[in-house]
Design a protein around this motif. Structure first.
Motif, PDB file in Angstrom:
ATOM      1  N   ARG A 151      10.555   3.643 -18.413  1.00  0.00           N
ATOM      2  CA  ARG A 151       9.642   2.616 -17.908  1.00  0.00           C
ATOM      3  C   ARG A 151       9.417   2.765 -16.406  1.00  0.00           C
ATOM      4  N   LEU A 152      10.481   3.004 -15.657  1.00  0.00           N
ATOM      5  CA  LEU A 152      10.343   3.146 -14.205  1.00  0.00           C
ATOM      6  C   LEU A 152       9.624   4.440 -13.839  1.00  0.00           C
ATOM      7  N   ASP A 197      15.178  12.649 -12.674  1.00  0.00           N
ATOM      8  CA  ASP A 197      14.510  13.646 -11.842  1.00  0.00           C
ATOM      9  C   ASP A 197      15.463  14.439 -10.962  1.00  0.00           C
ATOM     10  N   GLY A 198      16.652  13.918 -10.717  1.00  0.00           N
ATOM     11  CA  GLY A 198      17.555  14.636  -9.831  1.00  0.00           C
ATOM     12  C   GLY A 198      18.944  14.045  -9.835  1.00  0.00           C
ATOM     13  N   ILE A 199      19.843  14.748  -9.153  1.00  0.00           N
ATOM     14  CA  ILE A 199      21.218  14.286  -9.006  1.00  0.00           C
ATOM     15  C   ILE A 199      21.625  14.370  -7.543  1.00  0.00           C
ATOM     16  N   GLY A 209       0.801  -1.222   0.000  1.00  0.00           N
ATOM     17  CA  GLY A 209       0.000   0.000   0.000  1.00  0.00           C
ATOM     18  C   GLY A 209       0.830   1.265   0.000  1.00  0.00           C
ATOM     19  N   VAL A 210       2.024   1.199  -0.601  1.00  0.00           N
ATOM     20  CA  VAL A 210       2.929   2.349  -0.644  1.00  0.00           C
ATOM     21  C   VAL A 210       2.931   2.934  -2.049  1.00  0.00           C
ATOM     22  N   ALA A 211       2.838   4.250  -2.139  1.00  0.00           N
ATOM     23  CA  ALA A 211       2.838   4.919  -3.438  1.00  0.00           C
ATOM     24  C   ALA A 211       4.229   4.839  -4.064  1.00  0.00           C
ATOM     25  N   SER A 212       4.273   4.599  -5.376  1.00  0.00           N
ATOM     26  CA  SER A 212       5.562   4.437  -6.052  1.00  0.00           C
ATOM     27  C   SER A 212       6.402   5.701  -5.987  1.00  0.00           C
ATOM     28  N   GLN A 213       5.764   6.884  -5.948  1.00  0.00           N
ATOM     29  CA  GLN A 213       6.543   8.118  -5.901  1.00  0.00           C
ATOM     30  C   GLN A 213       7.271   8.298  -4.569  1.00  0.00           C
ATOM     31  N   GLY A 260       5.738   5.805 -11.814  1.00  0.00           N
ATOM     32  CA  GLY A 260       5.628   6.782 -10.732  1.00  0.00           C
ATOM     33  C   GLY A 260       6.895   7.002  -9.949  1.00  0.00           C
ATOM     34  N   HIS A 261       7.948   6.228 -10.223  1.00  0.00           N
ATOM     35  CA  HIS A 261       9.197   6.378  -9.475  1.00  0.00           C
ATOM     36  C   HIS A 261       9.982   7.588  -9.983  1.00  0.00           C
TER      37      HIS A 261
END
Length: 537
Positions: free
Chosen positions: A406-407, A435-437, A379-383, A411-412
């Motif tokens: 794909r990942l 999304d980031g470094i 029940g954990v959100a992928s983000q 939502g990751h």
């Protein structure tokens, strides 16, 4: 004889003798295979090198033209800003500078120096005035790199341009052949750096112990070498006798090692059992908002302790990768994270856990499916589960782009870990669409030391901001380092011992419960003033 296996001296003698015999067998067989094998692999490797070389030198020539036709005054603030914008869009250029009368005046990375610096002696000069430096010391650091210049401009080529292409089976040289002359100069590779020679015709051959292939195209040439045995295939009976003897000794070594493994489990076997019996544990290091100290995330770090022994991750992770256990290990970590932190994540929607994944995980479609199934069950959100990959994982650019897409579609969020220590450029990150470094701790450690590397930090952060990338700074250990990054625009998150060492899940839950409320951030300096401050330290 089995009663001797418990005696250390017997094991040592047996391993040394059979290892020497097996090595001799492998040397003979390996060299015979090299001589008789198809040279198609060498041809493919040389063509790949040549393709990359043409891209590198073409980009260098284009950038030299761009710099020399700059619309701004020489080394003015506007021109330096212009050079940085141009540099940002390159793949194989590390810096671009302005020179005049044999002196270096300014560059995109270095900025405008206080006093012009004399240029090093060039290795090759063309009739048209192009200067080639095969491996020149840089003005902005103690490192060296290949440089090409003409007119009032020069460009620093990325020394790691060919690193992802290295093959342990070959040595190679990438040579630059400027238009209009027949000479070449070695610029990249594992041999003949700085060597000036005539352009060689395309050829395949053998000289004594070396099998070679030379190829040229446009302004680039490559030479690929492979070493072979002094012994050639022959019909002499001695060859067959030595081959059979070597194979017999190698087989004997394998049998002995199997017997020894019955009494002494290998690290691979121990790790396999530890994964199967859930004996690995996970600790969590907090990631905080640098300006407020509020925890925003935690990185999951796998730990292995067995019979009072603590085995470091940098020891067992390579074993897992080599043994094909890394996918199981990663899923084991994720299972433990969800067991420890599912309730925390559900109660704190703005909080996330970062998990390191390997290249094998990234390119494995079954991994993404298994991860999604586990998150749904918990029940954990992928983000709320951020995936960290290394720069080396993205060496296969096309595959990495597809895997990251794909990942992210699940939502990751994807971060590049230890940014600055591998082969990625910020322009390359734009292609990867991450999304980031996470800025490597080696940059953090330069804060307050007067190192030139500090001047690069605002550049990295500013350019990452242009790509809308989130930023985490690793290795923050002192208040001075925290204050430096707290003053930057845009804001960054931080990770390091100053905010907390790796600890149990209970410690993270307690930290969240006692987290400080939001408070107004301190006054921030703009990026240009920070760049100036870093130059004068």
């Amino acid at each position: 004889m089995s009663r001797y296996f418990d005696r250390l001296w017997f094991r040592a003698i047996l391993i040394v003798v059979l290892a020497a015999a097996g090595a001799l067998c492998g040397m003979w067989i390996g060299r015979l295979v090299v001589i008789s094998s198809d040279r198609g692999e060498m041809r493919l490797f040389s063509e790949q090198l040549l393709d990359r070389a043409v891209q590198v030198f073409t980009e260098a020539d284009m950038m030299l033209t761009v710099i020399n036709t700059s619309p701004y005054p020489f080394c003015s603030d506007k021109e330096i800003s212009y050079l940085r914008d141009v540099l940002f869009g390159t793949r194989y250029i590390k810096d671009m500078g302005r020179v005049r009368e044999g002196l270096f005046h300014c560059s995109a990375v270095f900025g405008n120096g206080k006093t012009p610096m004399p240029l090093n002696k060039h290795d090759l000069e063309t009739p048209g005035g192009k200067l080639v430096y095969a491996n020149s010391r840089l003005a902005i650091s103690k490192s060296t790199a290949p440089i090409i210049g003409i007119g009032y401009a020069n460009v620093v080529l990325d020394p790691a341009s060919f690193e992802p292409m290295k093959n342990a089976a070959y040595t190679f040289s990438v040579m630059y052949n400027p238009q209009g002359i027949s000479s070449t100069v070695g610029m990249f590779g594992t041999l003949d750096i700085g060597k000036i020679d005539d352009r060689s015709p395309d050829a395949v051959g053998r000289i004594e112990d070396i099998v070679y292939r030379n190829a040229c195209r446009e302004m680039a040439c490559v030479s690929v070498n492979a070493e072979v045995s002094q012994l050639e295939a022959s019909a002499e009976p001695i060859t067959s006798i030595i081959t059979i003897l070597g194979a017999t000794l190698g087989g004997a070594l394998a049998i002995i090692l199997i017997l020894l493994q019955r009494n002494n489990l290998s690290l691979k076997t121990r790790l396999q059992q530890a994964i199967g019996h859930n004996r690995l544990t996970v600790e969590y290091q907090p990631i905080v908002d640098v300006t407020s100290g509020r925890p925003v995330a935690a990185e999951a770090l796998v730990r292995w302790r067995e019979k009072g022994e603590s085995i470091p991750p940098d020891v067992f992770i390579p074993v897992a990768e080599k043994a094909g256990l890394i996918n199981r290990l990663t899923l084991c970590v994720i299972d433990q994270v969800l067991k420890d932190m599912a309730a925390v994540l559900n109660a704190n929607s703005g909080f996330h856990i970062s998990v390191n994944i390997s290249a094998a995980d990234l390119f494995n479609r079954d991994f993404s499916a298994a991860l999604a199934l586990r998150l749904e069950s918990a029940g954990v959100a992928s983000q709320q589960v951020v995936l960290e990959i290394t720069e080396r994982s993205t060496a296969n650019a096309a595959g990495a782009i597809e895997a990251i897409k794909r990942l992210r579609s699940s939502g990751h969020r994807i971060f590049i870990d230890d940014f600055g220590t591998g082969y990625s450029s910020l322009a390359y990150l734009g292609e990867l669409n991450v999304d980031g470094i996470k800025i490597d701790r080696s940059f953090t450690q330069t804060i307050g030391t007067g190192s030139v590397s500090v001047s690069i930090v605002p550049q990295i952060i500013g350019m990452a901001h242009v790509h809308h990338l989130d930023i985490v700074v690793e290795g923050i250990e002192t208040p001075a380092q925290r204050d430096y990054f707290a003053a930057l625009v845009p804001k960054v998150d931080g990770q390091g011992w100053l905010f907390g060492r790796p600890a149990s899940a209970a410690s993270i839950r307690e930290m969240l419960n006692s987290a400080p409320a939001h408070r107004s951030p301190p006054q921030r300096a703009d990026l240009k003033s920070l760049q100036h401050r870093s130059h004068v330290k």
